[in-house]
Design a protein around this motif. Sequence first.
Motif, PDB file in Angstrom:
ATOM      1  N   PHE A 124      27.933  54.846 -63.842  1.00  0.00           N
ATOM      2  CA  PHE A 124      28.586  53.894 -62.936  1.00  0.00           C
ATOM      3  C   PHE A 124      29.226  52.761 -63.728  1.00  0.00           C
ATOM      4  O   PHE A 124      30.334  52.302 -63.392  1.00  0.00           O
ATOM      5  N   GLN A 125      28.562  52.313 -64.769  1.00  0.00           N
ATOM      6  CA  GLN A 125      29.085  51.203 -65.564  1.00  0.00           C
ATOM      7  C   GLN A 125      30.390  51.559 -66.270  1.00  0.00           C
ATOM      8  O   GLN A 125      31.154  50.675 -66.638  1.00  0.00           O
ATOM      9  N   TRP A 132      35.372  43.984 -59.071  1.00  0.00           N
ATOM     10  CA  TRP A 132      35.023  44.542 -57.763  1.00  0.00           C
ATOM     11  C   TRP A 132      33.521  44.749 -57.566  1.00  0.00           C
ATOM     12  O   TRP A 132      33.075  44.919 -56.440  1.00  0.00           O
ATOM     13  N   VAL A 133      32.736  44.706 -58.632  1.00  0.00           N
ATOM     14  CA  VAL A 133      31.278  44.824 -58.503  1.00  0.00           C
ATOM     15  C   VAL A 133      30.673  43.428 -58.550  1.00  0.00           C
ATOM     16  O   VAL A 133      30.751  42.733 -59.564  1.00  0.00           O
ATOM     17  N   ILE A 134      30.073  43.026 -57.435  1.00  0.00           N
ATOM     18  CA  ILE A 134      29.557  41.663 -57.304  1.00  0.00           C
ATOM     19  C   ILE A 134      28.071  41.579 -57.635  1.00  0.00           C
ATOM     20  O   ILE A 134      27.589  40.587 -58.177  1.00  0.00           O
ATOM     21  N   GLY A 135      27.330  42.618 -57.296  1.00  0.00           N
ATOM     22  CA  GLY A 135      25.891  42.593 -57.537  1.00  0.00           C
ATOM     23  C   GLY A 135      25.318  43.998 -57.635  1.00  0.00           C
ATOM     24  O   GLY A 135      25.941  44.969 -57.206  1.00  0.00           O
ATOM     25  N   GLU A 136      24.118  44.087 -58.213  1.00  0.00           N
ATOM     26  CA  GLU A 136      23.465  45.382 -58.400  1.00  0.00           C
ATOM     27  C   GLU A 136      21.970  45.249 -58.123  1.00  0.00           C
ATOM     28  O   GLU A 136      21.347  44.243 -58.465  1.00  0.00           O
ATOM     29  N   ARG A 137      21.412  46.280 -57.493  1.00  0.00           N
ATOM     30  CA  ARG A 137      19.972  46.290 -57.243  1.00  0.00           C
ATOM     31  C   ARG A 137      19.443  47.712 -57.337  1.00  0.00           C
ATOM     32  O   ARG A 137      20.057  48.650 -56.816  1.00  0.00           O
ATOM     33  N   PHE A 138      18.297  47.871 -58.020  1.00  0.00           N
ATOM     34  CA  PHE A 138      17.610  49.154 -58.078  1.00  0.00           C
ATOM     35  C   PHE A 138      16.493  49.083 -57.039  1.00  0.00           C
ATOM     36  O   PHE A 138      15.499  48.389 -57.222  1.00  0.00           O
ATOM     37  N   CYS A 139      16.694  49.767 -55.925  1.00  0.00           N
ATOM     38  CA  CYS A 139      15.881  49.574 -54.725  1.00  0.00           C
ATOM     39  C   CYS A 139      14.603  50.409 -54.737  1.00  0.00           C
ATOM     40  O   CYS A 139      14.669  51.652 -54.832  1.00  0.00           O
ATOM     41  N   ASP A 140      13.474  49.747 -54.597  1.00  0.00           N
ATOM     42  CA  ASP A 140      12.173  50.404 -54.531  1.00  0.00           C
ATOM     43  C   ASP A 140      11.992  51.425 -55.640  1.00  0.00           C
ATOM     44  O   ASP A 140      11.339  52.462 -55.470  1.00  0.00           O
ATOM     45  N   GLU A 141      12.604  51.132 -56.801  1.00  0.00           N
ATOM     46  CA  GLU A 141      12.481  51.985 -58.001  1.00  0.00           C
ATOM     47  C   GLU A 141      12.968  53.402 -57.754  1.00  0.00           C
ATOM     48  O   GLU A 141      12.516  54.352 -58.393  1.00  0.00           O
ATOM     49  N   MET A 142      13.971  53.550 -56.836  1.00  0.00           N
ATOM     50  CA  MET A 142      14.436  54.899 -56.520  1.00  0.00           C
ATOM     51  C   MET A 142      15.946  55.066 -56.503  1.00  0.00           C
ATOM     52  O   MET A 142      16.455  56.104 -56.902  1.00  0.00           O
ATOM     53  N   PHE A 143      16.701  54.079 -56.008  1.00  0.00           N
ATOM     54  CA  PHE A 143      18.148  54.259 -55.882  1.00  0.00           C
ATOM     55  C   PHE A 143      18.870  52.935 -56.097  1.00  0.00           C
ATOM     56  O   PHE A 143      18.269  51.859 -56.065  1.00  0.00           O
ATOM     57  N   PHE A 144      20.183  53.034 -56.329  1.00  0.00           N
ATOM     58  CA  PHE A 144      21.003  51.857 -56.616  1.00  0.00           C
ATOM     59  C   PHE A 144      21.812  51.426 -55.396  1.00  0.00           C
ATOM     60  O   PHE A 144      22.318  52.260 -54.644  1.00  0.00           O
ATOM     61  N   ILE A 148      29.974  45.182 -53.423  1.00  0.00           N
ATOM     62  CA  ILE A 148      31.332  45.341 -53.954  1.00  0.00           C
ATOM     63  C   ILE A 148      32.360  44.539 -53.162  1.00  0.00           C
ATOM     64  O   ILE A 148      32.109  44.104 -52.039  1.00  0.00           O
ATOM     65  N   ASP A 149      33.517  44.372 -53.771  1.00  0.00           N
ATOM     66  CA  ASP A 149      34.717  43.905 -53.079  1.00  0.00           C
ATOM     67  C   ASP A 149      35.464  45.174 -52.698  1.00  0.00           C
ATOM     68  O   ASP A 149      36.106  45.816 -53.546  1.00  0.00           O
ATOM     69  N   ARG A 150      35.381  45.548 -51.439  1.00  0.00           N
ATOM     70  CA  ARG A 150      35.907  46.845 -50.989  1.00  0.00           C
ATOM     71  C   ARG A 150      37.414  46.972 -51.270  1.00  0.00           C
ATOM     72  O   ARG A 150      37.887  48.060 -51.642  1.00  0.00           O
ATOM     73  N   LYS A 151      38.160  45.901 -51.093  1.00  0.00           N
ATOM     74  CA  LYS A 151      39.613  45.968 -51.265  1.00  0.00           C
ATOM     75  C   LYS A 151      40.005  46.229 -52.718  1.00  0.00           C
ATOM     76  O   LYS A 151      41.057  46.809 -52.987  1.00  0.00           O
ATOM     77  N   ARG A 152      39.172  45.783 -53.662  1.00  0.00           N
ATOM     78  CA  ARG A 152      39.498  45.950 -55.076  1.00  0.00           C
ATOM     79  C   ARG A 152      38.833  47.174 -55.706  1.00  0.00           C
ATOM     80  O   ARG A 152      39.081  47.482 -56.873  1.00  0.00           O
ATOM     81  N   MET A 153      38.006  47.847 -54.967  1.00  0.00           N
ATOM     82  CA  MET A 153      37.302  49.017 -55.504  1.00  0.00           C
ATOM     83  C   MET A 153      38.297  50.141 -55.824  1.00  0.00           C
ATOM     84  O   MET A 153      39.110  50.510 -54.984  1.00  0.00           O
ATOM     85  N   PRO A 154      38.232  50.718 -57.025  1.00  0.00           N
ATOM     86  CA  PRO A 154      39.115  51.846 -57.373  1.00  0.00           C
ATOM     87  C   PRO A 154      38.598  53.125 -56.721  1.00  0.00           C
ATOM     88  O   PRO A 154      37.784  53.851 -57.287  1.00  0.00           O
ATOM     89  N   GLY A 176      30.429  49.724 -45.876  1.00  0.00           N
ATOM     90  CA  GLY A 176      30.848  48.330 -45.797  1.00  0.00           C
ATOM     91  C   GLY A 176      31.088  47.750 -47.180  1.00  0.00           C
ATOM     92  O   GLY A 176      31.935  48.216 -47.936  1.00  0.00           O
ATOM     93  N   ARG A 177      30.289  46.752 -47.525  1.00  0.00           N
ATOM     94  CA  ARG A 177      30.436  46.068 -48.818  1.00  0.00           C
ATOM     95  C   ARG A 177      29.464  46.603 -49.869  1.00  0.00           C
ATOM     96  O   ARG A 177      29.221  45.937 -50.873  1.00  0.00           O
ATOM     97  N   LYS A 178      28.934  47.796 -49.654  1.00  0.00           N
ATOM     98  CA  LYS A 178      27.976  48.348 -50.618  1.00  0.00           C
ATOM     99  C   LYS A 178      28.297  49.789 -50.982  1.00  0.00           C
ATOM    100  O   LYS A 178      28.790  50.558 -50.159  1.00  0.00           O
ATOM    101  N   VAL A 179      27.999  50.119 -52.228  1.00  0.00           N
ATOM    102  CA  VAL A 179      28.023  51.504 -52.692  1.00  0.00           C
ATOM    103  C   VAL A 179      26.589  51.876 -53.045  1.00  0.00           C
ATOM    104  O   VAL A 179      25.921  51.183 -53.815  1.00  0.00           O
TER     105      VAL A 179
END
Length: 280
Positions: A124-125, A132-144, A148-154, A176-179
Amino acid sequence: MIFASDLDQTLIYSLRSMGSEHEERDLIPAESKDGKTLSYMAVRALYLLRELSERAMFVPVTTRTIAQYGRIHILQDLIKPKYAVTSNGGNLLIDGEPDRSWNRNICRQIESECAPSEQVQKLFQEIASPEWVIGERFCDEMFFAYVIDRKRMPIEAVKELAARLAKEGWETSIQGRKVYLVPRVVNKRDALLHLQELEGKEIRIASGDSLLDRCMLDIAAHAIAPRHGELYREHQADPIEQNYLFTNRSGILAAVEILESAAELLSGEKKAALQSGARG
């Protein structure tokens, strides 16, 4: 019977996602954090959900982490479901407590069937940038989950990445605003099938708005989706073969329509069962 439903942009809505076709008096706070209301539910939807919960087993099914799910006070205080599926199926709550054996089993499957999270993060990096990537979280040690800024996402680069990740056992979903980047074995379908076996109740109705919800909609006898979100957009571009019922309304009022439809389906099934029993 079981009625399973996604939460965000299906039953509950933030100010950003609820749309404008409603009156403020028709809303009730659903979630809060640090004294601030984060999401709402239509008053009529709450009434219908409470009524449905008395007639069928309501199971909230969400990509939210355990902690994020816990913020939805309207469920904890007024609905009080026995079961909840969180972390996109990675965790199962029973009376509010995590089922540790279920989580351990999922973690073993991730390790044996999916690429390591470090490898996925690195891929992903390769396409990510602060533009376009505003923040990142590894959720419950399972998924990312990436904010994002949806309009600027390639979009084409993300689609290409999704194809690469699919070969590594990971799913990609834009909501929405998340991938979301999620191991394939972490899914809502398997958690619900486990509950179906545990309770001996059939999954009759399911509702959801995103591609991560599709797997659970496909195992339900009746599938309802709001007229917004990934599922509806994909249906517009290429009508799906599955017999999904899409609402006529979008935004927070779509939840009312979902629950009205669920109530009608439930009544129809019970009436048919009674008539069948009478004929027998």
